[in-house]
Design a protein around this motif. Structure first.
Motif, short mmCIF file in Angstrom:
data_model
loop_
_atom_site.label_atom_id
_atom_site.label_comp_id
_atom_site.label_asym_id
_atom_site.label_seq_id
_atom_site.Cartn_x
_atom_site.Cartn_y
_atom_site.Cartn_z
N LEU A 1 5.08 -1.50 -21.96
CA LEU A 1 5.28 -0.83 -23.24
C LEU A 1 3.96 -0.59 -23.95
CD1 LEU A 1 7.37 0.32 -25.20
CD2 LEU A 1 7.50 -1.95 -26.23
N GLN A 2 3.06 -1.57 -23.93
CA GLN A 2 1.76 -1.40 -24.56
C GLN A 2 0.95 -0.30 -23.88
OE1 GLN A 2 -0.04 -5.27 -24.54
NE2 GLN A 2 1.05 -5.94 -26.38
N THR A 3 1.05 -0.22 -22.56
CA THR A 3 0.35 0.84 -21.83
C THR A 3 0.91 2.20 -22.20
OG1 THR A 3 -0.06 -0.66 -19.99
CG2 THR A 3 -0.25 1.69 -19.54
N ALA A 4 2.24 2.31 -22.26
CA ALA A 4 2.87 3.58 -22.62
C ALA A 4 2.48 4.00 -24.04
CB ALA A 4 4.39 3.46 -22.50
N ILE A 5 2.43 3.07 -24.95
CA ILE A 5 2.06 3.39 -26.33
C ILE A 5 0.60 3.83 -26.40
CG2 ILE A 5 1.65 2.35 -28.61
CD1 ILE A 5 4.21 0.71 -28.13
N ALA A 6 -0.27 3.16 -25.65
CA ALA A 6 -1.69 3.54 -25.65
C ALA A 6 -1.87 4.95 -25.08
CB ALA A 6 -2.50 2.54 -24.84
N ILE A 7 -1.15 5.27 -24.02
CA ILE A 7 -1.25 6.62 -23.44
C ILE A 7 -0.70 7.65 -24.42
CG2 ILE A 7 -0.35 8.11 -21.60
CD1 ILE A 7 -0.55 5.65 -19.76
N ARG A 8 0.42 7.34 -25.06
CA ARG A 8 0.98 8.26 -26.05
C ARG A 8 -0.01 8.52 -27.17
NH1 ARG A 8 4.68 5.92 -30.36
NH2 ARG A 8 2.59 5.19 -30.85
N ASP A 9 -0.65 7.46 -27.67
CA ASP A 9 -1.61 7.62 -28.76
C ASP A 9 -2.78 8.50 -28.34
OD1 ASP A 9 0.00 6.03 -30.31
OD2 ASP A 9 -1.25 4.23 -30.11
N LYS A 10 -3.25 8.32 -27.11
CA LYS A 10 -4.37 9.15 -26.62
C LYS A 10 -3.95 10.61 -26.46
CE LYS A 10 -7.66 6.16 -26.03
NZ LYS A 10 -8.93 6.24 -26.72
N VAL A 11 -2.73 10.85 -25.99
CA VAL A 11 -2.25 12.22 -25.83
C VAL A 11 -2.11 12.89 -27.19
CG1 VAL A 11 -0.26 13.62 -25.11
CG2 VAL A 11 -1.15 11.85 -23.60
N VAL B 1 0.85 -1.18 0.00
CA VAL B 1 0.00 0.00 0.00
C VAL B 1 0.89 1.23 0.00
CG1 VAL B 1 -1.76 1.27 1.27
CG2 VAL B 1 -1.80 -1.23 1.24
N ARG B 2 0.60 2.14 -0.90
CA ARG B 2 1.39 3.37 -0.98
C ARG B 2 0.93 4.34 0.09
NH1 ARG B 2 2.28 4.81 -7.28
NH2 ARG B 2 3.16 2.81 -7.86
N THR B 3 1.91 4.98 0.69
CA THR B 3 1.58 5.94 1.74
C THR B 3 1.87 7.38 1.31
OG1 THR B 3 3.77 5.64 2.71
CG2 THR B 3 1.96 4.30 3.60
N GLU B 4 2.65 7.56 0.23
CA GLU B 4 2.95 8.92 -0.20
C GLU B 4 1.72 9.52 -0.88
OE1 GLU B 4 4.19 6.33 -3.68
OE2 GLU B 4 4.72 6.28 -1.58
N PRO B 5 1.58 10.83 -0.80
CA PRO B 5 0.41 11.47 -1.41
C PRO B 5 0.48 11.37 -2.94
CG PRO B 5 1.95 13.12 -0.62
CD PRO B 5 2.46 11.78 -0.15
N LEU B 6 -0.68 11.26 -3.54
CA LEU B 6 -0.75 11.21 -5.00
C LEU B 6 -0.52 12.59 -5.59
CD1 LEU B 6 -3.84 8.88 -5.41
CD2 LEU B 6 -1.45 8.30 -5.74
N PRO B 7 0.12 12.66 -6.75
CA PRO B 7 0.31 13.96 -7.39
C PRO B 7 -1.03 14.57 -7.75
CG PRO B 7 1.56 12.24 -8.52
CD PRO B 7 0.73 11.58 -7.48
N SER B 8 -1.08 15.89 -7.73
CA SER B 8 -2.35 16.56 -7.96
C SER B 8 -2.56 17.01 -9.40
CB SER B 8 -2.48 17.77 -7.03
OG SER B 8 -1.42 18.67 -7.30
N ASP B 9 -1.49 17.11 -10.19
CA ASP B 9 -1.68 17.56 -11.57
C ASP B 9 -1.32 16.44 -12.54
OD1 ASP B 9 1.03 17.70 -11.04
OD2 ASP B 9 1.36 19.42 -12.35
N PHE B 10 -1.84 16.58 -13.75
CA PHE B 10 -1.69 15.54 -14.77
C PHE B 10 -0.23 15.32 -15.16
CE2 PHE B 10 -1.84 14.18 -19.27
CZ PHE B 10 -2.48 12.98 -19.09
N GLY B 11 0.53 16.38 -15.25
CA GLY B 11 1.94 16.26 -15.62
C GLY B 11 2.73 15.45 -14.61
N LEU C 1 1.77 11.77 -15.02
CA LEU C 1 2.42 11.21 -16.20
C LEU C 1 3.91 11.00 -15.96
CD1 LEU C 1 0.43 10.79 -18.49
CD2 LEU C 1 1.69 12.47 -19.80
N GLY C 2 4.55 11.96 -15.27
CA GLY C 2 5.97 11.82 -14.96
C GLY C 2 6.23 10.63 -14.05
N GLN C 3 5.38 10.44 -13.05
CA GLN C 3 5.53 9.31 -12.14
C GLN C 3 5.32 7.99 -12.87
OE1 GLN C 3 2.92 9.46 -8.77
NE2 GLN C 3 3.79 7.66 -7.81
N MET C 4 4.32 7.94 -13.75
CA MET C 4 4.08 6.73 -14.52
C MET C 4 5.25 6.42 -15.45
SD MET C 4 0.02 7.04 -15.41
CE MET C 4 0.10 5.71 -16.58
N THR C 5 5.85 7.47 -16.00
CA THR C 5 6.99 7.28 -16.89
C THR C 5 8.17 6.70 -16.13
OG1 THR C 5 6.26 9.14 -18.24
CG2 THR C 5 8.54 8.46 -18.50
#
Length: 113
Positions: A91-101, A36-46, A49-53
């Protein structure tokens, strides 16, 4: 149709017929849950995305290290396959997100001002 079923004696445990008793089966191990993650979630989209990257990069690096360990004989084939499948999914997730962006950007750029 089911009236004749009552004529048969009950089987019971089978011990009266000299049958071996079934051995108790141990319960299946429960899969480990993700920590379980205890750190706060980022509040902005950037930031999200940076954390996911960064997580994708670390997954790909770990998969690459496991594949190299497999070639050296230090990892089992199952570990290598699991690592490669994790890398493929990432990699498939990253490509799908890139395509949507990209699609979103193109749609916004076509809007009339």
């Amino acid at each position: 149709m089911l009236d004749g079923v009552g004529r048969f004696p009950s089987v019971g445990t089978g011990s009266q017929y000299g049958l071996a008793q079934p051995t108790p089966v141990a319960p299946a191990p429960t899969p480990q849950t993700a920590p379980v993650r205890t750190e706060p979630l980022p509040s902005d989209f950037g930031a999200v995305l940076g954390q996911m990257t960064l997580e994708a990069i670390s997954t790909l690096r770990a998969s690459e290290q496991t594949a190299v360990a497999g070639v050296r004989g230090q990892a089992t084939a199952q570990q290598v396959v699991e690592a490669v499948m994790d890398a493929e999914q990432t990699l498939q997730t990253a490509i799908a997100i890139r395509d949507k962006v990209v699609a979103s950007y193109l749609e916004v750029s076509r809007m009339a001002i």
